[in-house]
Design a protein around this motif. Structure first.
Motif, PDB file in Angstrom:
ATOM      1  N   VAL A 162       0.891  -1.286   0.042  1.00 29.53           N
ATOM      2  CA  VAL A 162       0.034   0.140   0.029  1.00 29.53           C
ATOM      3  C   VAL A 162       0.883   1.272   0.011  1.00 29.53           C
ATOM      4  O   VAL A 162       2.029   1.375   0.619  1.00 29.53           O
ATOM      5  N   PRO A 166      -5.493   3.101   4.506  1.00 25.72           N
ATOM      6  CA  PRO A 166      -6.979   3.176   4.671  1.00 25.72           C
ATOM      7  C   PRO A 166      -7.550   3.990   5.794  1.00 25.72           C
ATOM      8  O   PRO A 166      -7.104   3.929   6.806  1.00 25.72           O
ATOM      9  N   LYS A 167      -8.564   4.838   5.694  1.00 27.80           N
ATOM     10  CA  LYS A 167      -9.059   5.748   6.622  1.00 27.80           C
ATOM     11  C   LYS A 167      -9.662   4.967   7.902  1.00 27.80           C
ATOM     12  O   LYS A 167      -9.412   5.365   8.911  1.00 27.80           O
ATOM     13  N   ASP A 199      -5.920  -7.565   5.170  1.00 25.11           N
ATOM     14  CA  ASP A 199      -7.200  -6.833   5.585  1.00 25.11           C
ATOM     15  C   ASP A 199      -8.182  -7.958   5.043  1.00 25.11           C
ATOM     16  O   ASP A 199      -8.228  -8.273   3.909  1.00 25.11           O
ATOM     17  N   GLN A 253     -12.726  -4.036  11.742  1.00 30.83           N
ATOM     18  CA  GLN A 253     -12.824  -2.974  10.678  1.00 30.83           C
ATOM     19  C   GLN A 253     -12.892  -1.641  11.089  1.00 30.83           C
ATOM     20  O   GLN A 253     -12.443  -0.738  10.233  1.00 30.83           O
TER      21      GLN A 253
END
Length: 602
Positions: A162, A166-167, A199, A253
């Motif tokens: 990455v 990610p937020k 993830d 998550q």
């Protein structure tokens, strides 16, 4: 097209997935779909090994052995043998439910006779008597090994590079530096392709975040509540040492949903929170491995091409000869073992936390959404961003897998050119056209399209052969080394995830592990799955032992096959060198060609 073999989409519990129609048989698939005779001999030897190990375990742990104990141990071994032979030989007259209930009742009785053991790893270590403890047992709580697992372990095709976080994974630069040191920064690592993530968001619907109760076994009526989560984890390549290291874990998550950011910090305050978070990741990885990487995307995918091949090609056809050994035993293992292992109270149900119907639905979803062309091995490496050898210097699955892919591709290309001189020859081959149409119409392989060129045919065949050989080897034969040892990986957590960074203890971590009976049964099934090798890549024989390409029958094929085998020898030398040059934490022998069966048969 053969009328002897038909499709079915009603094989329970995989309803909707195209498979071989074996509804007319009450015992087994047709004999011509069986693997070679020596397969059964190897299976029986491994079953005996499992029984000897189990017997030695109970005899060593019961202080005073009675005649009744001996009878119970012998009966336990008899039940286990019956079950395993039913799974692999397809004897549908054997009741797996009955054998499991009987096994659990006798095992529970014997367990009550065991001497009390230290409530630590000795409970699990003592179960290895004849069978050696697997590789992962040597690296318990080892962070570098936990990271290496993503590159050379049981599920090595999941890690992704990455360039931004990610937020829903709010790792700060300050936290990153706590793990990786002050000489590095999160932004620098992201920009230099050194940050990688797991993830498991796609496990949605196949986890048990609130806990799910399942029968413990037998007729006791007791239930076990199990947990599993859609975890996230971040890894990075160290900017000085080049080592691949774990950095942070979020157990779900949503950060705000009692999912603090656990860091790879080994001090008294944080150690056991981190170890518990690692086990949450392992539970997610195990679930993903079994449902997707292993069952859905090797076994069930290969089934389509196996069925289409025996339905559409005559035995004299060059593509039948090229493919048939790569399907040896595949249909049989899928129908006899895989379907049974997905039954109530069986392997998947016992070892995964979520409701069985949800696990089966997720397997179906993974298989149906798998795009054929998007998942050519070099393409999937690019899609995951893992081709940069500076950002990720050592990635055994990538490095060895690419060698195998290119070896297969070169062999297939040379072989195909013998029989298809131009693209027009593709369109005029009625059996090939029927094969393609059968896959498109009945196989339900997403993205599979008409084949119109020689180069396209070569790529398609390469993908099929690679999936049936190297890809399956990568996710199957690593199970023994990485997934067998209970304290390293469980699919069902007996205790919920850690919800705070502090106040976690070793007792909390131990409480996440299953009991002795489930741990013992894992040793059995993973011994069978991980040690039964049948055939090897580069071998082209029929199940009856006859050579598919007898020397002298076609001199062009002889020459090209010899080149293929020579290239595999060079790949073996390449892998052996990488395994001994210090670049790998432990040797990766999985994709040494001699260790890769040509087909999915276990």
């Amino acid at each position: 097209m053969s009328n002897k073999y038909n499709w079915s989409t009603n094989v329970s519990p995989l309803i909707g997935i195209p498979m071989f129609d074996n509804s007319q048989s009450i015992i087994d698939v047709p004999a011509e779909l069986h693997p070679r005779d020596e397969y059964t001999d190897k299976l029986n030897a491994l079953i005996q090994k499992v029984n000897d190990n189990m017997s030695a375990y109970y005899l060593s742990q019961i202080k005073i052995i009675t005649e009744e104990d001996h009878r119970d141990i012998n009966k336990l071994c008899e039940i286990l043998s019956e079950k395993y032979r039913a799974l692999f030989s397809g004897d549908k007259e054997v009741s797996l439910k009955y054998t499991d209930e009987s096994f659990f009742e006798i095992a529970s009785k014997l367990d009550s006779r065991l001497e009390a053991s230290d409530p630590d790893l000795s409970l699990y270590d003592s179960q290895y008597k004849i069978i050696e403890k697997p590789l992962s047992a040597e690296f318990i709580h080892d962070n570098e090994f936990f990271a290496y697992w993503r590159l050379a372990g049981s599920n090595p095709g999941v890690i992704k590079q990455v360039n931004f976080l990610p937020k829903n994974f709010p790792l700060t630069d300050a936290d990153y530096k706590k793990v990786m040191g002050p000489s590095d920064s999160l932004q620098s690592a992201l920009e230099s392709n050194r940050v990688y993530m797991l993830d498991y968001a796609d496990l949605d619907g196949a986890v048990a975040e609130e806990g799910f109760a399942k029968p413990e076994g037998g007729s006791s009526g007791n239930e076990i509540i199990g947990y599993s989560y859609k975890a996230m984890a971040l890894f990075a390549t160290h900017n000085v040492t080049g080592k691949f290291m774990p950095v942070a874990i979020q157990c779900g998550q949503a950060a705000e949903d009692s999912n603090p950011m656990f860091l790879a910090i080994d001090d008294d305050d944080h150690r056991w929170g981190w170890e518990r978070a690692k086990m949450v990741v392992q539970g997610a990885d195990k679930t993903h491995h079994q449902l997707s990487s292993h069952l859905g995307l090797t076994h069930l995918l290969a089934e389509v091409f196996a069925v289409a091949t025996i339905r559409n090609f005559s035995e004299a056809h060059p593509l039948y000869k090229l493919l048939i050994s790569h399907f040896e035993g595949t249909i049989r293992i899928n129908h006899n073992a895989i379907v049974a292992l997905l039954g109530p109270g069986q392997f998947v149900d016992n070892l995964m936390a979520a409701e069985l119907s949800k696990l089966a639905e997720k397997t179906i979803e993974y298989r149906e959404k798998f795009n054929f062309y998007d998942n050519f091995f070099p393409t999937t490496l690019l899609n995951r961003g893992v081709t940069d050898t500076k950002g990720l210097p050592s990635y055994p699955y990538r490095d060895d897998g690419l060698r195998i892919w290119h070896d297969i591709n070169s062999w297939v290309q040379r072989y195909i050119k013998i029989f298809y001189k131009n693209d027009a020859a593709i369109k005029s081959d009625r059996e090939l056209v029927n094969w393609v149409n059968d896959i498109i119409d009945n196989g339900k392989v997403d993205g599979f399209i008409q084949i119109t060129t020689v180069s396209q045919l070569v790529d398609v065949l390469t993908m099929i052969i690679f999936t049936c050989s190297a890809q399956h080897a990568a996710v199957n034969f690593t199970q023994r080394s990485y997934m067998m040892y209970t304290p390293q990986m469980v699919g069902t957590l007996k205790f919920e995830k850690p919800k705070s960074l502090l106040n976690n203890t070793k007792a909390h971590w131990l409480a996440m592990l299953p009991g002795s009976i489930r741990a013992l049964t894992r040793i059995g099934i993973y011994t069978l799955l991980g040690e039964l090798h049948n055939g090897y890549l580069g071998e082209y024989t029929y199940a009856n032992g006859k050579e598919i390409f007898p020397k002298g029958e076609n001199l062009e094929v002889d020459a090209e096959l010899e080149l293929f085998r020579e290239s595999l020898k060079l790949t073996t030398s390449f892998i052996n060198k990488r395994n001994s040059d210090g670049s790998r934490l432990v040797p990766y022998d999985t994709l040494i060609p001699a260790n890769i069966p040509a087909s999915i048969n276990i």
